[in-house]
Design a protein around this motif. Structure first.
Motif, PDB file in Angstrom:
ATOM      1  N   UNK A 204       6.722  26.186 -38.434  1.00 61.13           N
ATOM      2  CA  UNK A 204       7.707  27.227 -38.762  1.00 61.13           C
ATOM      3  C   UNK A 204       8.746  27.394 -37.660  1.00 61.13           C
ATOM      4  N   UNK A 205       8.308  27.402 -36.413  1.00 58.05           N
ATOM      5  CA  UNK A 205       9.228  27.674 -35.313  1.00 58.05           C
ATOM      6  C   UNK A 205       9.810  26.411 -34.697  1.00 58.05           C
ATOM      7  N   UNK A 206       9.104  25.265 -34.864  1.00 55.57           N
ATOM      8  CA  UNK A 206       9.537  24.036 -34.235  1.00 55.57           C
ATOM      9  C   UNK A 206       9.309  24.001 -32.738  1.00 55.57           C
ATOM     10  N   UNK A 207       8.533  24.947 -32.221  1.00 54.86           N
ATOM     11  CA  UNK A 207       8.267  25.031 -30.786  1.00 54.86           C
ATOM     12  C   UNK A 207       6.823  24.640 -30.487  1.00 54.86           C
ATOM     13  N   UNK A 208       6.553  24.144 -29.254  1.00 56.60           N
ATOM     14  CA  UNK A 208       5.168  23.782 -28.891  1.00 56.60           C
ATOM     15  C   UNK A 208       4.233  24.983 -29.036  1.00 56.60           C
ATOM     16  N   UNK A 209       3.025  24.719 -29.518  1.00 61.16           N
ATOM     17  CA  UNK A 209       2.060  25.807 -29.715  1.00 61.16           C
ATOM     18  C   UNK A 209       1.490  26.297 -28.386  1.00 61.16           C
TER      19      UNK A 209
END
Length: 607
Positions: A204-209
């Motif tokens: 959803x965010x496209x950012x590293x978890x």
């Protein structure tokens, strides 16, 4: 029953050196000879200094200690999983008993002595597929042990996602298990070290978890660590475990964050990569740079190493459970150290990075690296013994229960293994209790994590299989699933063992009694499975007929490069696979009539 702890338990202070680190990656470094003198990565127990680190004014030795693929093995692993092969000076080999965190802690602490600039890093799979002592408690004991080991940083591995991203977040940040609560009267505090997951993104965010990198700092010395897992993680983890996540290319991700680190003034970098290679020898001290740099190693890591930006000074790797300390040329043609310390805490790697204070970079020609055995001839670390005893007290009533009897070692080794046959037979028998029309069972070899040994591991007696031992063999809590397939699909699934995603590194399914075929290794690709040889109870598989097949839920989701097994119909989900194995052992063995090791003769292999 798990104890309930106060809702707001005060977390203990993090180690003070954490205050010196910024969000980025970590690395481990060993001891180096002359900092300003050219050198190269070398492998071997007696190579690479383990003495006092030296400050040469402009040049500062930084010790990087590293290991990988611990898989929650707190106690010494048994059988072949607890030994390493050592190459002797005369060309012969011998095996050495190795592993156990009581010994690993002692070895690491001794290696750090006299080294003021020392980092300890890991290459992923610290947890997951763990023995009962850790797995029963969702690997909280292993995180506690790693905290005591003073681990500074690790990449995630594929097994960190076995229970999903939310559970990985709990291991990082702490808190009691969402369904089982707290196991002791104190709330689980989580990892003191950062897990790095640069190439694992939230859909959803496209950012590293989790953090993509971490920077270690001490008195002007800065080393950045970037952590990634293999891009193919979704192919080897259950669909539920990677739900909502995307896994990016390893090289592109490392290169991206290397640029970001340089913009922040960090010029010394180590990549922690949960992907590995295959050395030409199984000996941990094999010189894989002979005759030329990197000549003795193949596999995914060789291609990755050749493409990762030269800004990265060393690669700590894992996943393949192999041991190596090699140099592989970077894209600029310059040698770069690539290491792996086998698995299960049997080895650690000691690497010396020479930091140039004038440039802020590593003098790569001076890097030294060697693997060292975690021998069991050193004193046990008392704090690790106490930790193991504490968790064993909770686990013992469950783990010590006998569930079956064997007349000899039932090993997981080989293209077709005796233990693979046993597990497939257990799943076929269980499947027939759900549906009497079940025809066959297929088991993925990677789901079999240890052998069953005849010698007693504790006080249970020789030949007794305890629940803890069975748990170590099958720790994933997969369910046994029944699905309908056409004969053509069964044939296609068998061919996928040696084609498609599995062509370069075949994954040979373990098969239940009654199924036979020929595997012709002189051929290539799918042709290695000889179609006309496939028989079920002596009759050829009918491509148009329907067959009821038992697999675990991982395979039923198309895992391990078997997309056809994800296309079954008429699904029926049973209990977990460990319960199926327990039922089979209990029903088919007694103290006076133990199960003999299967012959492993269902697959005819032509070489």
């Amino acid at each position: 029953m798990p104890a309930t702890s106060p809702a707001h338990h005060q977390r203990r202070r993090r180690r003070t050196h954490r205050l010196l680190a910024t969000a980025a990656g970590v690395l481990t470094v060993g001891a180096l000879a002359a900092a300003a003198l050219p050198g190269s990565a070398t492998a071997g127990e007696n190579q690479g200094d383990k003495g006092t680190s030296r400050d040469h004014g402009r040049y500062q030795d930084v010790q990087l200690l590293s290991f990988n693929d611990l898989h929650g093995n707190l106690e010494p692993p048994s059988g072949s999983s607890g030994r390493v092969t050592e190459l002797q000076h005369d060309g012969t080999t011998k095996t050495v008993d190795a592993g156990g965190v009581e010994y690993l802690a002692t070895h690491l602490r001794e290696a750090r002595e006299g080294n003021r600039y020392s980092i300890t890093a890991a290459g992923g799979d610290m947890v997951g597929a763990s023995p009962l002592l850790s797995g029963l408690f969702h690997d909280e004991p292993t995180i506690e042990a790693l905290n005591k080991l003073d681990l500074d940083v690790t990449s995630v591995g594929n097994h960190e996602f076995d229970e999903g991203a939310a559970e990985l977040g709990r291991l990082q940040n702490g808190g009691c298990h969402p369904t089982e609560g707290c196991y002791t009267d104190e709330e689980f505090e989580g990892a003191d070290f950062p897990y790095l997951a640069a190439n694992v993104l939230d859909e959803k965010t496209g950012k590293p978890v989790l953090k993509p990198y971490w920077v270690w700092k001490k008195q002007g010395v800065k080393v950045g660590f970037i952590g990634v897992t293999l891009e193919g993680t979704p192919d080897i983890v259950s669909a539920e475990g990677v739900k909502g996540l995307t896994f990016e290319d390893e090289v592109e991700t490392i290169n991206k964050y290397a640029k970001e680190l340089r913009r922040k003034g960090v010029k010394s970098m180590v990549a922690l990569i949960h992907e590995g290679g295959f050395p030409a020898s199984s000996a941990y001290n094999y010189d894989c740079d002979s005759p030329g740099a990197g000549d003795g190693i193949s596999g995914p890591i060789a291609d990755i190493a050749k493409n990762v930006t030269p800004d990265v000074d060393a690669l700590v790797t894992g996943h393949t459970h192999n041991a190596y300390a090699c140099t592989i040329p970077d894209p600029a043609g310059k040698p770069r150290t690539v290491t792996s310390a086998a698995s299960f805490g049997r080895l650690y790697t000691d690497t010396t990075l020479t930091y140039d204070r004038a440039t802020g970079d590593i003098a790569r020609t001076a890097v030294k690296s060697a693997n060292h055995v975690v021998t069991r001839d050193v004193p046990k670390a008392p704090d690790m013994t106490a930790l193991i005893d504490e968790w064993n007290t909770l686990a013992a009533p469950i783990g010590n229960r006998p569930i079956g009897y064997i007349s000899g070692d039932i090993v997981r080794d080989g293209t077709e293994s005796p233990l693979g046959d046993l597990i497939a037979d257990a799943q076929l028998a269980y499947g027939r209790t759900l549906d009497a029309e079940t025809d066959l069972a297929l088991m993925n070899p990677g789901g079999i994590r240890a052998s069953l040994t005849h010698a007693a591991g504790g006080a249970e007696g020789d030949g007794v299989v305890t629940f803890a031992e069975a748990f170590t063999v099958q720790p994933f809590a997969n369910t046994v699933n029944l699905q309908d397939f056409t004969g053509a699909q069964v044939i296609q699934a068998l061919k996928e063992q040696v084609s498609g995603a599995n062509e370069a590194a075949p994954k040979i399914l373990q098969i239940s009694s009654g199924l036979t075929y020929t595997l012709d290794l002189t051929k290539t690709g799918a042709d290695r499975v000889v179609t006309d040889s496939i028989r079920l109870d002596g009759s050829a598989i009918d491509p148009s007929a329907t067959y009821r097949v038992a697999t675990n839920s991982f395979l039923a989701g198309g895992g391990d490069g078997f997309p056809t097994l994800g296309q079954g119909t008429n699904d029926l989900v049973g209990e977990d696979d460990l319960a199926a194995l327990e039922r089979y052992l209990t029903a088919n063995s007694t103290p006076t009539s133990p199960i003999a090791p299967p012959k492993a003769d269902r697959i005819t292999i032509v070489r």
